[in-house]
Design an enzyme around this catalytic site. Structure first.
Site, PDB file in Angstrom:
ATOM      1  N   GLY A  18      -4.183  -6.267  -3.946  1.00  0.00           N
ATOM      2  CA  GLY A  18      -4.757  -4.963  -3.646  1.00  0.00           C
ATOM      3  C   GLY A  18      -3.758  -3.878  -4.000  1.00  0.00           C
ATOM      4  O   GLY A  18      -2.545  -4.129  -4.061  1.00  0.00           O
ATOM      5  N   GLN A  20      -0.029   4.368  -3.485  1.00  0.00           N
ATOM      6  CA  GLN A  20       1.075   3.533  -3.961  1.00  0.00           C
ATOM      7  C   GLN A  20       1.489   3.856  -5.390  1.00  0.00           C
ATOM      8  O   GLN A  20       2.589   3.518  -5.806  1.00  0.00           O
ATOM      9  CB  GLN A  20       0.701   2.047  -3.872  1.00  0.00           C
ATOM     10  CG  GLN A  20       0.544   1.564  -2.436  1.00  0.00           C
ATOM     11  CD  GLN A  20       0.257   0.081  -2.400  1.00  0.00           C
ATOM     12  OE1 GLN A  20      -0.884  -0.334  -2.536  1.00  0.00           O
ATOM     13  NE2 GLN A  20       1.279  -0.740  -2.232  1.00  0.00           N
ATOM     14  N   CYS A  71       3.758  -6.409   0.804  1.00  0.00           N
ATOM     15  CA  CYS A  71       3.269  -5.126   0.288  1.00  0.00           C
ATOM     16  C   CYS A  71       4.072  -4.746  -0.943  1.00  0.00           C
ATOM     17  O   CYS A  71       5.294  -4.863  -0.949  1.00  0.00           O
ATOM     18  CB  CYS A  71       3.420  -4.051   1.361  1.00  0.00           C
ATOM     19  SG  CYS A  71       2.870  -2.410   0.819  1.00  0.00           S
ATOM     20  N   LEU A  72       3.390  -4.306  -1.974  1.00  0.00           N
ATOM     21  CA  LEU A  72       4.065  -3.907  -3.213  1.00  0.00           C
ATOM     22  C   LEU A  72       4.945  -2.683  -2.992  1.00  0.00           C
ATOM     23  O   LEU A  72       5.797  -2.381  -3.825  1.00  0.00           O
ATOM     24  CB  LEU A  72       3.034  -3.628  -4.311  1.00  0.00           C
ATOM     25  CG  LEU A  72       2.147  -4.826  -4.690  1.00  0.00           C
ATOM     26  CD1 LEU A  72       1.078  -4.409  -5.689  1.00  0.00           C
ATOM     27  CD2 LEU A  72       2.987  -5.967  -5.253  1.00  0.00           C
ATOM     28  N   HIS A 100      -5.249  -3.931   5.148  1.00  0.00           N
ATOM     29  CA  HIS A 100      -3.967  -3.513   4.580  1.00  0.00           C
ATOM     30  C   HIS A 100      -4.153  -2.314   3.639  1.00  0.00           C
ATOM     31  O   HIS A 100      -3.438  -1.316   3.743  1.00  0.00           O
ATOM     32  CB  HIS A 100      -3.342  -4.699   3.831  1.00  0.00           C
ATOM     33  CG  HIS A 100      -2.020  -4.416   3.208  1.00  0.00           C
ATOM     34  ND1 HIS A 100      -0.854  -5.025   3.618  1.00  0.00           N
ATOM     35  CD2 HIS A 100      -1.666  -3.576   2.197  1.00  0.00           C
ATOM     36  CE1 HIS A 100       0.158  -4.567   2.883  1.00  0.00           C
ATOM     37  NE2 HIS A 100      -0.309  -3.695   2.003  1.00  0.00           N
ATOM     38  N   GLU A 101      -5.126  -2.420   2.746  1.00  0.00           N
ATOM     39  CA  GLU A 101      -5.343  -1.341   1.773  1.00  0.00           C
ATOM     40  C   GLU A 101      -5.885  -0.085   2.454  1.00  0.00           C
ATOM     41  O   GLU A 101      -5.495   1.037   2.112  1.00  0.00           O
ATOM     42  CB  GLU A 101      -6.277  -1.801   0.656  1.00  0.00           C
ATOM     43  CG  GLU A 101      -5.771  -2.979  -0.171  1.00  0.00           C
ATOM     44  CD  GLU A 101      -4.337  -2.823  -0.629  1.00  0.00           C
ATOM     45  OE1 GLU A 101      -3.909  -1.695  -0.944  1.00  0.00           O
ATOM     46  OE2 GLU A 101      -3.616  -3.850  -0.651  1.00  0.00           O
ATOM     47  N   HIS A 105      -3.235   2.010   3.926  1.00  0.00           N
ATOM     48  CA  HIS A 105      -2.487   2.849   2.974  1.00  0.00           C
ATOM     49  C   HIS A 105      -3.118   4.239   2.862  1.00  0.00           C
ATOM     50  O   HIS A 105      -2.417   5.226   2.650  1.00  0.00           O
ATOM     51  CB  HIS A 105      -2.479   2.205   1.578  1.00  0.00           C
ATOM     52  CG  HIS A 105      -1.384   1.198   1.384  1.00  0.00           C
ATOM     53  ND1 HIS A 105      -0.045   1.500   1.505  1.00  0.00           N
ATOM     54  CD2 HIS A 105      -1.426  -0.112   1.047  1.00  0.00           C
ATOM     55  CE1 HIS A 105       0.693   0.424   1.258  1.00  0.00           C
ATOM     56  NE2 HIS A 105      -0.129  -0.583   0.975  1.00  0.00           N
TER      57      HIS A 105
HETATM   58 ZN    ZN Z   1       0.611  -2.449   0.619  1.00  0.00          ZN
END
Ligand code: ZN
Length: 188
Positions: free
Chosen positions: A46, A51, A99-100, A141-142, A145
């Protein structure tokens, strides 16, 4: 198409609520194409617009479940409903996420078992997904953000201290730090 730099924790865009998408135009379509490419290159399941430095309420997801069903799409201006949290400590093996924007680390976090997503796609068509288990986790999670929340913000005090140590050691926790999938070194 382009792989975009991914912002790392500390960048203000990750820690503030994003704004609704007013209309889907070529700019948004290009952004979403680039986000899919970036998500796949990372690789990740995701990616939310903040991000990649864009403070808008949209995210992409791409995940294949245990039954080989592929979930892949974009959620524009999503709403999310979740089932009540089951109390207890999260399991390190089954409930760890990453998480990226806090790359290379994983921490266990209890999430709601079920999430219902309502969003529109790139054609502006509304759709709904009922996600269980890992898909529910991805959606939560997304969605977080878009409200300026990272999963590490939800960890308990003990893990928060570890998170802060890691961020400090890596020079994160300040504006302008990013990494680009496919490139070797962190920038910024
Ligand atoms: Zn993330």
């Amino acid at each position: 198409m382009a792989v975009l730099p991914i912002r790392i924790t500390g960048d203000p865009v990750l820690h503030a609520p994003a704004s609704p998408v007013d209309r889907i135009d070529d700019e948004i379509r290009t952004l979403v194409r680039d986000m899919f490419e970036t998500m796949d290159a990372a690789p990740g399941v995701g990616l939310a617009a903040p991000q990649v430095g864009v403070p808008l309420r949209l995210f992409t997801y791409g995940w294949t479940d245990e039954g080989e069903r592929e979930w892949r799409g974009v959620a524009v201006n999503p709403e999310l409903w979740i089932s009540p949290l089951v109390p207890g400590m999260p399991d390190e093996d089954d409930e760890s996420e990453g998480c990226l924007s806090f790359p290379g680390e994983r921490f266990a976090l209890r999430r709601a078992e079920r999430a219902i997503l309502r969003a529109t796609d790139l054609e502006g068509e509304p759709y709904e997904i009922v996600g269980d288990g890992w898909l529910a986790r991805i959606l939560q999670h997304e969605y977080d953000h878009l409200d300026g929340v990272l999963y590490v913000d939800r960890l308990d005090d003990h893990d928060q201290r570890i998170v802060q140590k890691i961020a400090k050691k890596r020079g994160w926790g300040r504006p302008g730090v990013s990494w680009t999938p496919g490139e070797e070194h962190l920038e910024g």
